[in-house]
Design an enzyme around this catalytic site. Structure first.
Site, PDB file in Angstrom:
ATOM      1  CD  GLU A 118      -3.010  -0.883   2.218  1.00  0.00           C
ATOM      2  OE1 GLU A 118      -3.799  -1.797   2.378  1.00  0.00           O
ATOM      3  OE2 GLU A 118      -3.009   0.154   2.890  1.00  0.00           O
ATOM      4  CB  CYS A 131       3.144   7.409   3.221  1.00  0.00           C
ATOM      5  SG  CYS A 131       3.667   6.317   4.532  1.00  0.00           S
ATOM      6  CB  CYS A 138       8.237  -5.190   9.130  1.00  0.00           C
ATOM      7  SG  CYS A 138       9.633  -4.398   9.960  1.00  0.00           S
ATOM      8  CB  CYS A 142       7.302  -2.287  16.685  1.00  0.00           C
ATOM      9  SG  CYS A 142       8.954  -1.939  16.048  1.00  0.00           S
ATOM     10  CB  CYS A 145       3.975  -1.797  14.257  1.00  0.00           C
ATOM     11  SG  CYS A 145       4.004  -1.764  12.452  1.00  0.00           S
ATOM     12  CB  CYS A 379       2.404   7.116   7.612  1.00  0.00           C
ATOM     13  SG  CYS A 379       2.353   7.995   6.078  1.00  0.00           S
TER      14      CYS A 379
HETATM   15  N1  SAH Z   1       9.944   0.585   9.991  1.00  0.00           N
HETATM   16  C1  SAH Z   1      10.128   1.981   9.998  1.00  0.00           C
HETATM   17  C2  SAH Z   1       9.222   2.718   9.029  1.00  0.00           C
HETATM   18  C3  SAH Z   1       7.802   2.258   8.914  1.00  0.00           C
HETATM   19  S1  SAH Z   1       6.772   2.545  10.292  1.00  0.00           S
HETATM   20  C4  SAH Z   1       9.982   2.522  11.394  1.00  0.00           C
HETATM   21  O1  SAH Z   1       9.575   1.773  12.276  1.00  0.00           O
HETATM   22  O2  SAH Z   1      10.309   3.685  11.612  1.00  0.00           O
HETATM   23  C5  SAH Z   1       6.452   4.297  10.212  1.00  0.00           C
HETATM   24  C6  SAH Z   1       6.040   4.922  11.535  1.00  0.00           C
HETATM   25  O3  SAH Z   1       4.705   4.517  11.919  1.00  0.00           O
HETATM   26  C7  SAH Z   1       6.928   4.507  12.684  1.00  0.00           C
HETATM   27  O4  SAH Z   1       7.219   5.600  13.516  1.00  0.00           O
HETATM   28  C8  SAH Z   1       6.063   3.505  13.385  1.00  0.00           C
HETATM   29  O5  SAH Z   1       6.512   3.333  14.685  1.00  0.00           O
HETATM   30  C9  SAH Z   1       4.703   4.121  13.273  1.00  0.00           C
HETATM   31  N2  SAH Z   1       3.599   3.199  13.544  1.00  0.00           N
HETATM   32  C10 SAH Z   1       3.546   1.865  13.350  1.00  0.00           C
HETATM   33  N3  SAH Z   1       2.353   1.355  13.747  1.00  0.00           N
HETATM   34  C11 SAH Z   1       1.626   2.394  14.199  1.00  0.00           C
HETATM   35  C12 SAH Z   1       0.312   2.527  14.735  1.00  0.00           C
HETATM   36  N4  SAH Z   1      -0.485   1.470  14.881  1.00  0.00           N
HETATM   37  N5  SAH Z   1      -0.100   3.760  15.102  1.00  0.00           N
HETATM   38  C13 SAH Z   1       0.696   4.836  14.935  1.00  0.00           C
HETATM   39  N6  SAH Z   1       1.937   4.778  14.427  1.00  0.00           N
HETATM   40  C14 SAH Z   1       2.411   3.572  14.074  1.00  0.00           C
HETATM   41 FE1  SF4 Z   2       8.598  -2.811  11.321  1.00  0.00          FE
HETATM   42 FE2  SF4 Z   2       6.347  -1.700  12.205  1.00  0.00          FE
HETATM   43 FE3  SF4 Z   2       8.494  -1.784  13.805  1.00  0.00          FE
HETATM   44 FE4  SF4 Z   2       8.505  -0.133  11.652  1.00  0.00          FE
HETATM   45  S1  SF4 Z   2       7.148   0.000  13.440  1.00  0.00           S
HETATM   46  S2  SF4 Z   2      10.159  -1.538  12.325  1.00  0.00           S
HETATM   47  S3  SF4 Z   2       7.291  -1.387  10.190  1.00  0.00           S
HETATM   48  S4  SF4 Z   2       7.335  -3.561  13.016  1.00  0.00           S
END
Ligand code: SAH
Ligand code: SF4
Length: 405
Positions: A118, A131, A138, A142, A145, A379
């Site tokens: 996406e 974005c 991934c 986290c 996420c 995003c």
């Molecule tokens: N993997 C990279 C980039 C993709 S995630 C990273 O972690 O930075 C992009 C941003 O969205 C990151 O700051 C991530 O922590 C945040 N993010 C992920 N899941 C989210 C959620 N459910 N609500 C808000 N932000 C989220």
């Molecule tokens: Fe991967 Fe989501 Fe963590 Fe970014 S926030 S590193 S996309 S698991």
């Protein structure tokens, strides 16, 4: 989704199956493609420049649109390559002008069953931000996420990363040759700026685990004879892959965003498990050493607001203390919930208090306005509904390719 949202699903152009596409190629790859098509070495440099112009400056989608290249070269190329983009499996347009595309990628090899990614376009008065994703899924996990729960993981190729920008610009009419009309909701920000003026690598995946392809894709996006985006308007977000932060600055010259989300190692270990490998102090040292860092080129620290977890006044004060001396912007992100998520978003009044403390310490701390909420387009949350969406989109496509309820 609420009743007032617009929702459109459209079939994209056929992806051209077996033949590879020139779209998204680097100059080196394009030169190799020309060699494969029998173009003599002495001619290749000039031909690369010509095709580059048609692909990336004009947005050609058809060989017939390419004017100044001889028929013989064009037909030799057309025998082996297409100008296809990834197919658009679904397109959603939010009432605020945000657009989300589900793109279907052709298989990269015999084992690949094809993947879907996406990509989200967010128009604002002074910019248009795209974005993009760097991986399918991934490998990191986290805990807040949803991307981390996806099973299928692979790196996107350079071409697949660039193609996200190509598809977006096609669809919003941002190329001179685009078939689509310019959407008035995406009005061009300043004179001279494209509808897509900024790129953030904040979609699916950890870009620093795919740094080679991300760097090459940035080079294509920033090439002044083509897509011409400023590297200062390209931001790569990382969860903290410390050894790759320096190389990102040196090789890609992009802006850096760090997904910090916690100010104590004990908590960050849980939220961002990569912290066990690269704890906060090591991560911040890498930030201090980021090439080109200055007050005009600050690092963005992202901080997701999780109710009762990381959102206290003490957390806010510690955040300010930790970042002292680093040219920084702080981006507070309201948590975007997904089914089964073990967290809730902080109350609005809490976010305001937190942001007030950060603001009083001298940081503009914009709370990232949730855009395109109605289409789950924020995003970092690109894919939460992808499975459902793609199933639904497919159903709709099967039922009626022109479907637009
Ligand atoms: N993997 C990279 C980039 C993709 S995630 C990273 O972690 O930075 C992009 C941003 O969205 C990151 O700051 C991530 O922590 C945040 N993010 C992920 N899941 C989210 C959620 N459910 N609500 C808000 N932000 C989220
Ligand atoms: Fe991967 Fe989501 Fe963590 Fe970014 S926030 S590193 S996309 S698991």
């Amino acid at each position: 989704m609420s009743a007032g949202d617009s929702f459109a699903v459209q079939a994209g152009p056929a992806s051209g199956a077996a033949k590879p596409s020139l779209v998204g190629m680097t100059r080196v790859e394009l030169s190799a493609a020309l060699a494969e098509a029998g173009v003599a070495e002495r001619e290749r440099r000039m031909r690369v420049s010509q095709i580059w112009h048609w692909l990336y400056e004009r947005g050609a989608t058809d060989w017939g649109q390419i004017a100044n290249v001889s028929k013989a070269v064009k037909s030799a190329l057309a025998e082996r390559f297409t100008l296809a983009r990834p197919e658009i499996a679904a397109e959603q347009i939010s009432s605020d002008g945000t657009r989300k595309w589900l793109m279907r990628l052709p298989p990269v090899d015999a084992h690949d069953r094809g993947a879907e990614i996406e990509c989200v376009y967010i128009p604002e008065p002074d910019r248009g931000t795209l974005c993009v994703s760097s991986q399918v899924g991934c490998t990191l996990t986290c805990s807040f996420c949803h991307t981390g729960t996806q099973r299928l993981v692979r790196n996107l190729t350079t071409a697949e990363i660039v193609a996200q920008l190509m598809v977006a610009r096609d669809r919003i009419g941002d190329f001179p040759l685009s078939a689509a009309k310019r959407d008035p909701k995406c009005r061009a920000p300043e004179e001279g700026l494209r509808l897509v003026s900024n790129i953030v690598f904040m979609g699916m995946g950890e870009p620093l685990y795919n740094l080679g392809n991300v760097t090459d894709a940035i080079a294509v996006m920033a090439d002044g004879d083509g897509l011409s985006l400023s590297r200062r308007r390209i931001t790569v977000s990382t969860s903290g892959v410390v050894p790759e932060i320096g190389p990102l600055g040196h090789e890609a010259g992009a802006m850096l965003a760090i997904s910090l989300h916690a100010v104590r190692d004990e908590l960050r270990d849980k939220l961002v498990p990569l912290n066990r490998k690269y704890p906060i102090s090591v991560l911040l040292d890498a930030c201090r050493a980021y090439p080109g860092l200055s007050n005009a080129r600050r690092i963005t620290f992202e901080y997701v607001m999780l109710k009762g977890v990381n959102d206290s006044d003490a957390d806010a004060r510690e955040l300010v203390r930790l970042l002292k001396g680093i040219p920084a912007k702080i981006n507070l992100i309201p948590f975007n919930p997904w089914p089964g998520a073990p967290y809730e978003c902080s109350e609005w009044s809490r976010i305001e208090r937190f942001s007030g403390i950060v603001f009083d310490a001298g940081y503009a701390s914009p709370v990232r306005t949730p855009r395109g909420r109605d289409i789950l387009a924020a995003c970092g949350q690109l894919k939460s509904e992808t499975e459902k969406l793609s199933a639904r989109a497919r159903l709709m496509l099967d039922a009626d390719p022109e479907a637009s309820p």
